[in-house]
Motif scaffolding. Structure first.
Motif, PDB file in Angstrom:
ATOM      1  N   ARG A 240      18.243  78.986 -10.319  1.00  0.00           N
ATOM      2  CA  ARG A 240      16.825  78.769 -10.043  1.00  0.00           C
ATOM      3  C   ARG A 240      16.420  79.265  -8.656  1.00  0.00           C
ATOM      4  NH1 ARG A 240      13.506  75.497 -13.515  1.00  0.00           N
ATOM      5  NH2 ARG A 240      14.691  74.681 -15.292  1.00  0.00           N
ATOM      6  N   ASN A 241      17.175  78.920  -7.628  1.00  0.00           N
ATOM      7  CA  ASN A 241      16.767  79.353  -6.290  1.00  0.00           C
ATOM      8  C   ASN A 241      16.902  80.852  -6.066  1.00  0.00           C
ATOM      9  OD1 ASN A 241      15.677  77.006  -5.419  1.00  0.00           O
ATOM     10  ND2 ASN A 241      17.351  76.427  -4.047  1.00  0.00           N
ATOM     11  N   PRO A 242      17.932  81.520  -6.599  1.00  0.00           N
ATOM     12  CA  PRO A 242      17.925  82.984  -6.534  1.00  0.00           C
ATOM     13  C   PRO A 242      16.720  83.602  -7.237  1.00  0.00           C
ATOM     14  CG  PRO A 242      20.149  82.216  -6.940  1.00  0.00           C
ATOM     15  CD  PRO A 242      19.251  81.007  -7.035  1.00  0.00           C
ATOM     16  N   ASP A 243      16.308  83.007  -8.357  1.00  0.00           N
ATOM     17  CA  ASP A 243      15.119  83.511  -9.057  1.00  0.00           C
ATOM     18  C   ASP A 243      13.858  83.297  -8.216  1.00  0.00           C
ATOM     19  OD1 ASP A 243      16.654  84.300 -11.188  1.00  0.00           O
ATOM     20  OD2 ASP A 243      16.134  82.588 -12.478  1.00  0.00           O
ATOM     21  N   CYS A 244      13.799  82.149  -7.525  1.00  0.00           N
ATOM     22  CA  CYS A 244      12.659  81.909  -6.634  1.00  0.00           C
ATOM     23  C   CYS A 244      12.615  82.970  -5.537  1.00  0.00           C
ATOM     24  CB  CYS A 244      12.757  80.513  -5.998  1.00  0.00           C
ATOM     25  SG  CYS A 244      12.513  79.131  -7.149  1.00  0.00           S
ATOM     26  N   ALA A 245      13.776  83.277  -4.961  1.00  0.00           N
ATOM     27  CA  ALA A 245      13.837  84.285  -3.892  1.00  0.00           C
ATOM     28  C   ALA A 245      13.390  85.649  -4.398  1.00  0.00           C
ATOM     29  CB  ALA A 245      15.256  84.349  -3.331  1.00  0.00           C
ATOM     30  N   LYS A 246      13.819  86.026  -5.594  1.00  0.00           N
ATOM     31  CA  LYS A 246      13.417  87.317  -6.171  1.00  0.00           C
ATOM     32  C   LYS A 246      11.911  87.378  -6.381  1.00  0.00           C
ATOM     33  CE  LYS A 246      17.779  88.126  -8.616  1.00  0.00           C
ATOM     34  NZ  LYS A 246      18.422  88.175  -9.956  1.00  0.00           N
ATOM     35  N   ALA A 247      11.305  86.232  -6.672  1.00  0.00           N
ATOM     36  CA  ALA A 247       9.859  86.178  -6.903  1.00  0.00           C
ATOM     37  C   ALA A 247       9.072  86.024  -5.609  1.00  0.00           C
ATOM     38  CB  ALA A 247       9.529  85.019  -7.856  1.00  0.00           C
ATOM     39  N   GLY A 248       9.785  85.973  -4.483  1.00  0.00           N
ATOM     40  CA  GLY A 248       9.112  85.824  -3.186  1.00  0.00           C
ATOM     41  C   GLY A 248       8.563  84.432  -2.953  1.00  0.00           C
ATOM     42  N   LYS A 249       9.175  83.428  -3.600  1.00  0.00           N
ATOM     43  CA  LYS A 249       8.708  82.047  -3.476  1.00  0.00           C
ATOM     44  C   LYS A 249       9.754  81.208  -2.741  1.00  0.00           C
ATOM     45  CE  LYS A 249       6.195  82.122  -7.918  1.00  0.00           C
ATOM     46  NZ  LYS A 249       6.084  81.455  -9.241  1.00  0.00           N
ATOM     47  N   PRO A 250       9.333  80.120  -2.111  1.00  0.00           N
ATOM     48  CA  PRO A 250      10.320  79.219  -1.498  1.00  0.00           C
ATOM     49  C   PRO A 250      11.173  78.566  -2.579  1.00  0.00           C
ATOM     50  CG  PRO A 250       8.146  78.198  -1.508  1.00  0.00           C
ATOM     51  CD  PRO A 250       7.940  79.631  -1.940  1.00  0.00           C
ATOM     52  N   GLY A 251      12.419  78.296  -2.246  1.00  0.00           N
ATOM     53  CA  GLY A 251      13.311  77.707  -3.227  1.00  0.00           C
ATOM     54  C   GLY A 251      13.105  76.216  -3.383  1.00  0.00           C
ATOM     55  N   ILE A 252      13.762  75.641  -4.373  1.00  0.00           N
ATOM     56  CA  ILE A 252      13.808  74.188  -4.505  1.00  0.00           C
ATOM     57  C   ILE A 252      14.439  73.646  -3.232  1.00  0.00           C
ATOM     58  CG2 ILE A 252      14.866  72.275  -5.787  1.00  0.00           C
ATOM     59  CD1 ILE A 252      14.759  74.104  -8.278  1.00  0.00           C
ATOM     60  N   GLN A 253      13.802  72.680  -2.635  1.00  0.00           N
ATOM     61  CA  GLN A 253      14.213  72.219  -1.311  1.00  0.00           C
ATOM     62  C   GLN A 253      15.653  71.707  -1.285  1.00  0.00           C
ATOM     63  OE1 GLN A 253      11.280  69.696   0.650  1.00  0.00           O
ATOM     64  NE2 GLN A 253       9.634  70.611  -0.549  1.00  0.00           N
ATOM     65  N   ASN A 254      16.400  72.143  -0.272  1.00  0.00           N
ATOM     66  CA  ASN A 254      17.777  71.693  -0.022  1.00  0.00           C
ATOM     67  C   ASN A 254      18.736  72.029  -1.154  1.00  0.00           C
ATOM     68  OD1 ASN A 254      16.925  70.382   2.422  1.00  0.00           O
ATOM     69  ND2 ASN A 254      16.180  68.675   1.167  1.00  0.00           N
ATOM     70  N   ASP A 255      18.395  73.049  -1.966  1.00  0.00           N
ATOM     71  CA  ASP A 255      19.192  73.340  -3.166  1.00  0.00           C
ATOM     72  C   ASP A 255      19.297  72.106  -4.052  1.00  0.00           C
ATOM     73  OD1 ASP A 255      19.730  76.043  -2.993  1.00  0.00           O
ATOM     74  OD2 ASP A 255      21.620  75.787  -1.899  1.00  0.00           O
ATOM     75  N   GLY A 256      18.234  71.316  -4.070  1.00  0.00           N
ATOM     76  CA  GLY A 256      18.211  70.073  -4.822  1.00  0.00           C
ATOM     77  C   GLY A 256      18.507  68.897  -3.919  1.00  0.00           C
ATOM     78  N   ASP A 257      17.799  67.803  -4.151  1.00  0.00           N
ATOM     79  CA  ASP A 257      18.019  66.569  -3.385  1.00  0.00           C
ATOM     80  C   ASP A 257      19.167  65.838  -4.078  1.00  0.00           C
ATOM     81  OD1 ASP A 257      17.693  64.611  -1.540  1.00  0.00           O
ATOM     82  OD2 ASP A 257      15.747  63.904  -2.255  1.00  0.00           O
ATOM     83  N   LYS A 258      20.376  65.917  -3.522  1.00  0.00           N
ATOM     84  CA  LYS A 258      21.586  65.480  -4.213  1.00  0.00           C
ATOM     85  C   LYS A 258      21.973  64.040  -3.876  1.00  0.00           C
ATOM     86  CE  LYS A 258      23.360  69.366  -2.701  1.00  0.00           C
ATOM     87  NZ  LYS A 258      22.188  70.245  -2.629  1.00  0.00           N
ATOM     88  N   PHE A 259      22.337  63.305  -4.932  1.00  0.00           N
ATOM     89  CA  PHE A 259      22.757  61.913  -4.808  1.00  0.00           C
ATOM     90  C   PHE A 259      24.107  61.729  -5.481  1.00  0.00           C
ATOM     91  CE2 PHE A 259      18.136  61.928  -4.652  1.00  0.00           C
ATOM     92  CZ  PHE A 259      17.838  61.040  -3.629  1.00  0.00           C
ATOM     93  N   ASP A 260      24.887  60.797  -4.983  1.00  0.00           N
ATOM     94  CA  ASP A 260      26.191  60.535  -5.570  1.00  0.00           C
ATOM     95  C   ASP A 260      26.102  59.764  -6.876  1.00  0.00           C
ATOM     96  OD1 ASP A 260      27.668  61.830  -3.562  1.00  0.00           O
ATOM     97  OD2 ASP A 260      27.609  60.061  -2.288  1.00  0.00           O
ATOM     98  N   LEU A 261      25.057  58.968  -7.065  1.00  0.00           N
ATOM     99  CA  LEU A 261      24.883  58.181  -8.285  1.00  0.00           C
ATOM    100  C   LEU A 261      23.604  58.598  -9.004  1.00  0.00           C
ATOM    101  CD1 LEU A 261      25.803  54.596  -7.016  1.00  0.00           C
ATOM    102  CD2 LEU A 261      27.286  56.239  -8.187  1.00  0.00           C
TER     103      LEU A 261
END
Length: 309
Positions: free
Chosen positions: A191-212
């Motif tokens: 998804r984020n490489p596709d955003c970059a190709k489209a000239g758009k900002p990526g999903i923030q932080n490569d996703g907001d990641k949680f352990d649970l």
């Protein structure tokens, strides 16, 4: 992979309210797990008898121990989660019990951080890993995978989609995912490489990641994140348990199989595969899936290391 941290569980077993458990790793092959009836944790399943031919396949050391030690990350319903008493329950737990019974054994399911399960199998801490692992080529390099369920990925947002999220364009949004999952990889690798190709900002932080996964759901319910991504049946269950606070966005996609993880080349692998197939053939498997409302993800044949990607 990072270890999971201990977090307060806001929702157990089928207790309603704000927090809901989610799954990990995106999934399955020809069928989607979307849909299914309402889970009924008190539903009964036929008693499973040992199969002498399968018992004969069990390695001597496992047979003498009398049990299968199973690693599961009990933070995402309905696959594996804790009830009000702290007991680990769910689809994978019932299937582990049934597999063990077919082999003349008992299952001992231990709660473990998701990213610690495969290393635990490699170190002999666990004989099996049953924690909604997607069967893929990468995992098959280090463990055997015996398929038992079909699942896909899905997206959920707050009811009414107040932020007008487009499931096909998450660029620039805050999206919650569980650490180490297929969905986390999807954001980083696709998804984020596709955003970059489209000239758009990526999903923030490569996703907001949680352990649970419970924390993933809470992030959306509380408004911290715009959306969440997880396995489809877990999203469906979370929506049912959220008291009308969440809704599914778009369709289930990326369907692939789950696999029971075992040590690479384990002599136990054919016994587990045979047990799963026997449970499918005698109807016990379908009873278990129906009990947890995930029968739409049923498969007809269990295979060993059959990933195509």
């Amino acid at each position: 992979m990072t270890a999971r941290t201990q977090r307060t569980r806001l929702l157990a077993a089928g207790v309603a309210a704000v927090s809901v458990s989610l799954v990990l790793s995106g999934c399955s092959s020809s069928k989607s797990s979307e849909g299914g009836g309402a889970p009924n944790a008190s539903a009964t399943v036929n008693a499973v008898k040992a199969d002498d031919k399968l018992v004969a396949l069990v390695p001597a050391d496992v047979k003498s121990a009398g049990k299968l030690v199973v690693g599961a990350d009990a933070s995402y319903a309905p696959d594996e989660f804790k009830d009000d008493s702290g007991k680990v329950i769910g689809m994978d737990v019932d299937l582990a019990d049934a597999i063990a019974a077919k082999l003349g054994l008992k299952a001992e399911v231990q709660d473990s951080g998701f990213t610690a399960i495969i290393p635990g199998i490699q170190s002999n801490k666990f004989q099996l890993g049953m924690s909604s692992f997607t069967d893929n080529k990468e995992r098959e390099q280090v463990v055997d995978m015996v398929t038992y369920f079909n699942s896909g990925s899905a997206i959920a947002v707050k009811k009414g989609n107040p932020n007008k999220i487009d499931p096909k364009d998450l660029c620039g949004k805050k999206v919650a995912v569980q650490t180490g999952t297929t969905q986390a990889d999807e954001i980083k690798d696709t998804r984020n490489p596709d955003c970059a190709k489209a000239g758009k900002p990526g999903i923030q932080n490569d996703g907001d990641k949680f352990d649970l996964q419970t924390d993933v759901t809470n992030a959306v319910v509380s408004g911290r994140d715009d959306a969440m991504m997880a396995d489809s049946q877990v999203v469906d269950y979370a929506i049912k348990q959220s008291g009308g606070q969440l809704e599914k966005l778009g369709d289930t996609y990326g369907v692939a199989p789950y696999g029971v993880a075992l040590a690479k080349g384990s002599k136990l692998t054919p016994a587990v595969q045979g047990a799963i197939q026997s449970l499918i053939d005698d109807g016990t498997y379908k009873q278990i899936l129906t009990k947890w409302g995930v029968e739409a993800g049923a498969l007809d044949k269990s295979t060993v290391n059959g990933a195509v990607s």
